[in-house]
Design an enzyme around this catalytic site. Structure first.
Site, short mmCIF file in Angstrom:
data_model
loop_
_atom_site.label_atom_id
_atom_site.label_comp_id
_atom_site.label_asym_id
_atom_site.label_seq_id
_atom_site.Cartn_x
_atom_site.Cartn_y
_atom_site.Cartn_z
N ARG A 1 0.91 -1.13 -0.02
CA ARG A 1 0.16 0.05 0.02
C ARG A 1 0.79 1.24 -0.20
O ARG A 1 1.97 1.15 0.49
CB ARG A 1 -0.67 -0.12 1.26
CG ARG A 1 -2.03 -0.87 1.25
CD ARG A 1 -3.08 -0.65 0.04
NE ARG A 1 -4.19 -1.65 -0.04
CZ ARG A 1 -4.20 -2.59 -0.86
NH1 ARG A 1 -3.19 -2.95 -1.55
NH2 ARG A 1 -5.28 -3.41 -1.00
N GLU B 1 -2.56 8.55 -3.69
CA GLU B 1 -3.04 7.58 -4.91
C GLU B 1 -4.49 7.99 -5.09
O GLU B 1 -5.37 7.95 -4.00
CB GLU B 1 -2.88 6.13 -4.60
CG GLU B 1 -3.12 5.34 -5.41
CD GLU B 1 -2.76 3.77 -5.45
OE1 GLU B 1 -1.87 3.60 -4.50
OE2 GLU B 1 -3.68 2.72 -5.45
N HIS C 1 -1.17 0.86 -9.76
CA HIS C 1 -2.09 0.00 -9.02
C HIS C 1 -2.53 -0.90 -10.04
O HIS C 1 -4.05 -1.34 -9.70
CB HIS C 1 -2.89 0.73 -8.26
CG HIS C 1 -3.22 0.05 -6.95
ND1 HIS C 1 -3.72 0.49 -5.69
CD2 HIS C 1 -3.21 -1.58 -6.88
CE1 HIS C 1 -3.89 -0.40 -4.72
NE2 HIS C 1 -3.60 -1.63 -5.36
#
Lengths: 305, 305
Positions: free
Chosen positions: B224, B250, B269
């Protein structure tokens, strides 16, 4: 055996066995005194275009030469300089880790859109798109020698299926002959070309073989550019994808249509020469010098002297 | 057991075991009749931002629900909707192959300059430069769970050394505790972050840990974004490199300095959701429905109902 040796790397000079006097020569101006040199490791120069052939031209001035050691796999360019009575050894295997690693890099780049992200990054664009995978893919390796095996070892943990093809079938090893290739292509997701270039493999992958591949299949070339017919690839217009470390022509000139062909990713022949090569090459030369000093059979002999 | 089930994929509807009547629901407008539904596989939507939460909001309208099945590993977002008496199962493991594959893609991209070649290709530039390798590198995996193991399996054939780190040491498995991490970083060539984000792992990789790394070391984040301190990475100015599938913030907004930071490669991602996920998720839902129909213990239970 033993005597004088010329080697390229300090590690090999330092580790020279009892009875071997090793001097450094990394190319360029030759040592003045070439008498007594029995073992010559030809300097490895990644960018051959930039150097003269002096390191080859001094060979006839070595009257005592017994062993010419290359650290490249290819040796054809040396044969015209090789005197009778000199044993030629090549560097087979020393580039395997580097080349196999790059083959996996090319496959992952194509399957996971790595070039796209590099271009998006330059434009500050965060935009995911659906991704292919390497998992579950059937990969046909054309050229199942030492590099082909190294590619297979790296592919299998990705949950892939590998199909082995070589010039001649070897049923005990599960290796198909190239004569069976056409029957294998319709079931392939990825085809890796890593076979040597010979008159029988030139143009190995041309229009008829592209036509046998599924839509969106991937052809990877880490062998030699001329294994693949560039015009036949261009005619695919993206129906089949390609990832190429070698091209025909090579280097690929600016303006060539292959640069902009859809679904084609190109790297400039960097497969074999990465940092992985150097420790393997130095360790091999150490071992070869030790064999020479002890009078043991040499490894990787390609022509007995 | 058995009864009605809502599933996302046609394969699972078709393969529903004896005693289970399965209907399709892939998100969006809910089926009118939610009575009798005992098993609900929450639809998987890679782009969560684009959809409403209707697939969650219908849960309280399922009076007979016994099992809520996710195909994601994360489940925190579902807990507020989970009625008492409903067993929650997650999708742990279903993204492992996809994420591990992308981790290798990021490592190879950074070591073998794959982004550079993509940019050079766009400019028709054929210009090899010396290459790093993955071979011979020591890779520290921070987060040695199922994805960490999948990354390790893919790394080892590349002739690497893997060092395992998890939140707590597990000496029989050769796993170091995170308390030992600082002592391991000076010997690392590559560090892969794949640990869950918790209050104790937030900012795990900050200025003091970057300072322990060698020049030119590589930090890869497939966990993450907030595991890594973005400002601390920017302060490296290329001394330590990074390959990031997740970022903080993000998505990374246009104009953010991380986009242009030297030695940093970014993907948006895309680690977990590649094509590898889908067959694994469908096979898991088939197996889970069979267990439910047979009254057998379910897999991946994260909260008993």
């Amino acid at each position: 055996m033993g005597g004088r040796a010329l080697v390229q790397w300090e590690q090999n000079r330092r580790n020279a066995p009892e009875g071997v006097e090793a001097d450094l020569y990394a190319g360029g101006s030759a040592p003045r005194d070439l008498a007594g040199i029995g073992f010559y490791q030809l300097p490895y120069m990644p960018s051959m275009a930039a150097v003269s052939d002096e390191h080859l031209e001094i060979i006839p001035r070595m009257p005592d030469l017994r062993v010419l050691q290359l650290v490249s796999a290819g040796y054809e360019h040396v044969l015209p300089y090789l005197p009778d009575g000199v044993t030629l050894c090549n560097g087979r295997g020393l580039h395997d880790a580097s080349t196999a690693e790059h083959a996996l890099g090319l496959i992952l780049a194509a399957q996971r859109d790595l070039p796209r992200w590099a271009l998006d990054q330059r434009e500050h664009r965060w935009a995911a798109v659906p991704q292919r995978s390497l998992a579950d893919q059937r990969v046909v390796i054309v050229g199942y020698g030492s590099i082909g095996r190294a590619i297979e070892a790296r592919l299998l943990p990705f949950e892939t299926e590998v199909v082995r093809v070589a010039s001649r079938p070897r049923p005990d090893e599960g290796v198909h002959g190239v004569a069976e290739l056409d029957g294998l292509l319709p079931g392939a997701d990825v085809v890796v070309l890593v076979t040597p270039l010979t008159e029988s493999t030139r143009g190995l992958f041309g229009a008829s073989r592209f036509a046998l591949l599924r839509d969106d299949a991937l052809v990877v070339n880490v062998g030699r550019g001329a294994l693949l017919d560039t015009d036949a690839l261009l005619a695919q217009k993206g129906r089949v994808r390609a990832a190429l470390d070698v091209t025909d022509p090579e280097p690929l000139p600016p303006g060539h249509p292959l640069w902009d062909a859809p679904g084609v990713y190109i790297t400039p022949h960097v497969g074999g020469g990465s940092a992985a090569f150097h420790p393997r090459a130095r360790a091999f030369v150490d071992a070869q010098l030790a064999r020479w000093a002890a009078g043991e059979p040499l490894a990787n002999v390609v022509r007995e002297g």
